[in-house]
Enzyme design. Structure first.
Site, PDB file in Angstrom:
ATOM      1  N   CYS A 134       0.976  -1.503  -0.458  1.00 22.07           N
ATOM      2  CA  CYS A 134      -0.004  -0.154  -0.090  1.00 22.07           C
ATOM      3  C   CYS A 134       0.546   0.961   0.144  1.00 22.07           C
ATOM      4  O   CYS A 134       1.472   1.589   0.583  1.00 22.07           O
ATOM      5  CB  CYS A 134      -0.907  -0.616   1.223  1.00 22.07           C
ATOM      6  SG  CYS A 134      -2.027   1.558   1.321  1.00 22.07           S
ATOM      7  N   ASN A 199       0.864  -4.969  -6.052  1.00 21.86           N
ATOM      8  CA  ASN A 199       0.419  -3.951  -5.600  1.00 21.86           C
ATOM      9  C   ASN A 199       0.462  -2.753  -6.609  1.00 21.86           C
ATOM     10  O   ASN A 199       0.800  -1.877  -7.561  1.00 21.86           O
ATOM     11  CB  ASN A 199       0.534  -3.269  -3.946  1.00 21.86           C
ATOM     12  CG  ASN A 199      -0.353  -3.403  -3.210  1.00 21.86           C
ATOM     13  OD1 ASN A 199      -1.065  -2.559  -3.526  1.00 21.86           O
ATOM     14  ND2 ASN A 199      -0.373  -3.997  -2.413  1.00 21.86           N
ATOM     15  N   CYS A 342      -5.500  -0.260 -47.826  1.00 21.34           N
ATOM     16  CA  CYS A 342      -5.201   1.382 -47.339  1.00 21.34           C
ATOM     17  C   CYS A 342      -6.015   2.207 -47.245  1.00 21.34           C
ATOM     18  O   CYS A 342      -6.475   1.998 -48.547  1.00 21.34           O
ATOM     19  CB  CYS A 342      -3.971   1.807 -47.828  1.00 21.34           C
ATOM     20  SG  CYS A 342      -3.443   2.998 -47.768  1.00 21.34           S
ATOM     21  N   CYS A 352       5.880   9.084 -39.978  1.00 25.80           N
ATOM     22  CA  CYS A 352       7.523   8.300 -40.337  1.00 25.80           C
ATOM     23  C   CYS A 352       8.200  10.020 -40.387  1.00 25.80           C
ATOM     24  O   CYS A 352       8.984   9.936 -40.175  1.00 25.80           O
ATOM     25  CB  CYS A 352       7.154   7.488 -41.744  1.00 25.80           C
ATOM     26  SG  CYS A 352       9.299   7.552 -41.955  1.00 25.80           S
TER      27      CYS A 352
HETATM   28  C1  LIG Z   1      -9.487   0.739  -4.495  1.00 25.47           C
HETATM   29  C2  LIG Z   1      -8.295  -0.248  -4.068  1.00 25.47           C
HETATM   30  C3  LIG Z   1      -8.249  -0.727  -2.442  1.00 25.47           C
HETATM   31  C4  LIG Z   1      -6.978  -1.630  -2.747  1.00 25.47           C
HETATM   32  N1  LIG Z   1      -7.143  -2.325  -1.287  1.00 25.47           N
HETATM   33  C5  LIG Z   1      -6.295  -3.297  -1.260  1.00 25.47           C
HETATM   34  C6  LIG Z   1      -5.654  -3.416  -0.290  1.00 25.47           C
HETATM   35  O1  LIG Z   1      -6.565  -3.466   0.787  1.00 25.47           O
HETATM   36  N2  LIG Z   1      -4.825  -4.575   0.305  1.00 25.47           N
HETATM   37  C7  LIG Z   1      -3.695  -5.481  -0.654  1.00 25.47           C
HETATM   38  O2  LIG Z   1      -2.983  -6.163  -0.790  1.00 25.47           O
HETATM   39  N3  LIG Z   1      -4.178  -4.293  -2.412  1.00 25.47           N
HETATM   40  C8  LIG Z   1      -5.365  -3.435  -2.684  1.00 25.47           C
HETATM   41  N4  LIG Z   1      -4.943  -3.310  -3.518  1.00 25.47           N
HETATM   42  C9  LIG Z   1      -4.069  -3.658  -4.936  1.00 25.47           C
HETATM   43  C10 LIG Z   1      -4.515  -4.698  -5.057  1.00 25.47           C
HETATM   44  O3  LIG Z   1      -4.779  -5.430  -4.689  1.00 25.47           O
HETATM   45  C11 LIG Z   1      -4.041  -4.570  -6.834  1.00 25.47           C
HETATM   46  O4  LIG Z   1      -2.259  -5.019  -6.461  1.00 25.47           O
HETATM   47  C12 LIG Z   1      -3.839  -3.773  -7.261  1.00 25.47           C
HETATM   48  O5  LIG Z   1      -4.645  -3.025  -7.919  1.00 25.47           O
HETATM   49  C13 LIG Z   1      -3.653  -4.005  -9.140  1.00 25.47           C
HETATM   50  O6  LIG Z   1      -4.152  -5.362  -9.654  1.00 25.47           O
HETATM   51  P1  LIG Z   1      -5.247  -4.530 -10.809  1.00 25.47           P
HETATM   52  O7  LIG Z   1      -4.374  -4.029 -11.775  1.00 25.47           O
HETATM   53  O8  LIG Z   1      -6.074  -5.845 -11.223  1.00 25.47           O
HETATM   54  O9  LIG Z   1      -6.515  -3.662 -10.270  1.00 25.47           O
HETATM   55  C14 LIG Z   1      -5.955  -2.410  -3.555  1.00 25.47           C
HETATM   56  C15 LIG Z   1      -6.775  -1.710  -5.516  1.00 25.47           C
HETATM   57  C16 LIG Z   1      -7.618  -0.884  -5.555  1.00 25.47           C
HETATM   58  C17 LIG Z   1      -7.904  -0.623  -6.581  1.00 25.47           C
HETATM   59  S1  SF4 Z   2      -2.016   4.571 -41.967  1.00 29.89           S
HETATM   60 FE1  SF4 Z   2      -0.723   4.160 -44.272  1.00 29.89          FE
HETATM   61  S2  SF4 Z   2      -1.235   2.328 -45.152  1.00 29.89           S
HETATM   62 FE2  SF4 Z   2      -2.488   2.941 -42.966  1.00 29.89          FE
HETATM   63  S3  SF4 Z   2      -4.404   3.152 -44.198  1.00 29.89           S
HETATM   64 FE3  SF4 Z   2      -3.313   5.010 -43.300  1.00 29.89          FE
HETATM   65  S4  SF4 Z   2      -2.414   5.418 -45.274  1.00 29.89           S
HETATM   66 FE4  SF4 Z   2      -2.813   3.588 -45.637  1.00 29.89          FE
HETATM   67  S1  SF4 Z   3      10.985   3.386 -41.142  1.00 24.12           S
HETATM   68 FE1  SF4 Z   3       9.404   2.709 -39.195  1.00 24.12          FE
HETATM   69  S2  SF4 Z   3       7.751   4.573 -39.506  1.00 24.12           S
HETATM   70 FE2  SF4 Z   3       8.996   4.622 -41.209  1.00 24.12          FE
HETATM   71  S3  SF4 Z   3       8.288   3.004 -42.428  1.00 24.12           S
HETATM   72 FE3  SF4 Z   3      10.299   2.038 -41.545  1.00 24.12          FE
HETATM   73  S4  SF4 Z   3       9.475   1.455 -40.662  1.00 24.12           S
HETATM   74 FE4  SF4 Z   3       7.176   2.522 -41.049  1.00 24.12          FE
END
Ligand SMILES: Cc1cc2nc3c(=O)[nH]c(=O)nc-3n(C[C@H](O)[C@H](O)[C@H](O)COP(=O)(O)O)c2cc1C
Ligand code: SF4
Ligand code: SF4
Length: 444
Positions: A134, A199, A342, A352
């Site tokens: 945390c 976390n 395209c 590019c």
């Molecule tokens: C609102 C909230 C509360 C959380 N509370 C805890 C907690 O109490 N204990 C814990 O270990 N992690 C807690 N976490 C972290 C989550 O368990 C997890 O590690 C983190 O959100 C990454 O996973 P995600 O990308 O799927 O959310 C919390 C996350 C969120 C968003």
């Molecule tokens: S990014 Fe380039 S290749 Fe892709 S649709 Fe647009 S003009 Fe065509």
């Molecule tokens: S240099 Fe990179 S962006 Fe330009 S044509 Fe080649 S791959 Fe595509």
């Protein structure tokens, strides 16, 4: 038929889909509902001395049409009395004896850690997760990421827990550190049976342009929160890989967390060496039902590839992840445009010409401007194929014949690398670039 069941450091579960310790695991009601929906395990919202939370608590990054691409919170551990949580753990285990119920815990003194381990074991928890992650509030009180950032302290606390724990112990790591292997190794050396990560990441998701306070705003003020959701998945994957490739840490299993939302995310985490995954933000966004897509997709992937269990492909990506110095410098790809697909949007040309290597030309005086790749200028950077809005319209085509292989490390050993500022062995020597004054004629 694929068998999704796992034995994670001795904790058995019908599948690798676990809820991470967070609001979706705040109560027995939610966890029973999740198990009914198909989740195989749940890490209970962190237990400790109950806290007092603030209101509001969450912020988000909405990117274009995607809401909550990144999510941020300033919530602390559980604010419910311990006795209520313990009673509900017991009840959940009665109804779901074969599902994994893991108690996340966070306290301060050795005596409290010992007491908490005994309490959750008595309630029937199948495992214990130590929350050293945390990054707000709890760390100011010497807990959470304050421990996760101090490997020696982390090791000491893990060993305190291991002195008394009878069930497997998972150490949950904070990503707010330079080298994740430092706390990872400390957890292993302290005797942890497994590791989970990540976390949340210390973050500020935005500033209100009227009050100048950061989100989420609490009476005109804010504080750093913990970032999570789809945006953090690449950071989580990198850290999982670092631990899974470590000769010692990799002896214990890893539960992967961070931005998991779909079956594909699950497969990628397993390919990096995780053998269970935990989900928080995606469930907060879409509810417990997302597990059905995860399960169907994982089964289809395993059946297509002929895998019986997840252990058949766990870590299979690791041998392909190496250091830059080991990459083949003779490998060459160039962009190729499928002119039938395209739509003439010009995005690749602009990207590019302004952001890469001036390797795309546009015809003038025609209604639909189909670009052409100037193969001799193309360095094969991928940018045009990444910006192109039409799937598979620009592909990267291999141009070397596969017979040549030399790495930076080998060239260094052969004394064949640039060593002075104007060295002829520089990679970009003689590569075409327009004259600086050509820029003056590009308007219109
Ligand atoms: C609102 C909230 C509360 C959380 N509370 C805890 C907690 O109490 N204990 C814990 O270990 N992690 C807690 N976490 C972290 C989550 O368990 C997890 O590690 C983190 O959100 C990454 O996973 P995600 O990308 O799927 O959310 C919390 C996350 C969120 C968003
Ligand atoms: S990014 Fe380039 S290749 Fe892709 S649709 Fe647009 S003009 Fe065509
Ligand atoms: S240099 Fe990179 S962006 Fe330009 S044509 Fe080649 S791959 Fe595509």
């Amino acid at each position: 038929m694929a068998d999704l069941s796992i034995n994670f450091a001795g904790i058995k579960a019908p599948n690798p889909f676990w809820l991470a310790s967070a609001p979706p695991t705040n109560s027995g009601y939610q966890i029973m509902k999740a198990f009914e929906a198909g989740w195989g395990g749940a890490v209970w919202k962190t237990l400790g001395i109950p806290v007092v939370n603030v209101s509001s608590r969450y912020g988000a990054i909405n990117y274009r049409n995607t809401r909550m691409m990144g999510f941020n919170n300033i919530e602390l551990i559980t604010d419910r009395p311990l006795a209520d949580n313990l009673r509900e753990i017991e009840e959940v285990k009665k109804y779901f004896p074969n599902h994994a119920v893991i108690a996340s815990i966070m306290v301060e003194s050795k005596k409290e850690w010992h007491q908490m381990v005994k309490d959750v074991e008595n309630a029937g928890a199948d495992g214990i997760e130590l929350n050293f992650g945390c990054p707000h509030g709890m760390c100011e009180r010497g807990m959470g990421s304050a421990v996760g950032q101090e490997p020696e302290v982390l090791k000491t606390i893990v060993s305190w827990v291991k002195e008394v724990a009878k069930v497997p112990v998972i150490t949950k790591l904070s990503p707010n550190i330079s080298h994740i292997t430092d706390p990872g190794l400390a957890a292993y050396q302290g005797g942890s049976d497994a590791i989970s990560l990540i976390n949340t990441i210390k973050s500020i998701v935005g500033i209100d342009l009227d009050s100048y306070a950061p989100y989420p705003i609490v009476d005109g003020k804010g504080t750093n929160g913990g970032y999570c959701g789809p945006a953090v998945k690449p950071i989580a994957m990198h850290m999982i890989k670092d631990l899974a490739q470590h000769p010692e840490i990799s002896k214990i299993p890893i539960s992967g967390i961070g931005g998991v939302e779909t079956w594909r995310d699950v497969v990628e985490f397993i390919l990096l060496g995780a053998t269970s995954v935990q989900v928080c933000t995606a469930v907060m966004h879409y509810g417990f039902g997302i597990v059905r897509e995860m399960e169907a997709g994982l089964r289809r992937f395993m059946n297509d590839k002929g895998y019986q269990t997840i252990y058949d492909f766990a870590g299979k990506a690791l041998p392909n992840i190496t250091e830059w110095k080991h990459l083949n410098l003779e490998h060459k790809v160039v962009a190729e445009i499928n002119t039938d697909k395209c739509i003439g949007c010009d995005l690749c040309y602009i990207a590019c010409d302004d952001g890469a290597h001036q390797a795309i030309s546009l015809p003038t005086g025609v209604a639909k401007r189909i670009p052409t790749i100037l193969e001799e200028n193309c360095v094969g950077c991928n940018l045009c194929s990444l910006v192109c809005p039409v799937e598979n319209c620009i592909t990267m085509v291999k141009k070397d014949d596969g017979t040549q292989h030399i790495t930076w490390e080998e060239r260094t050993e052969n004394d064949d690398v640039p060593t002075s500022f104007n060295d002829d062995r520089a990679g970009g020597k003689d590569h075409f670039v327009p004259k600086p004054t050509d820029a003056l004629n590009t308007k219109g």
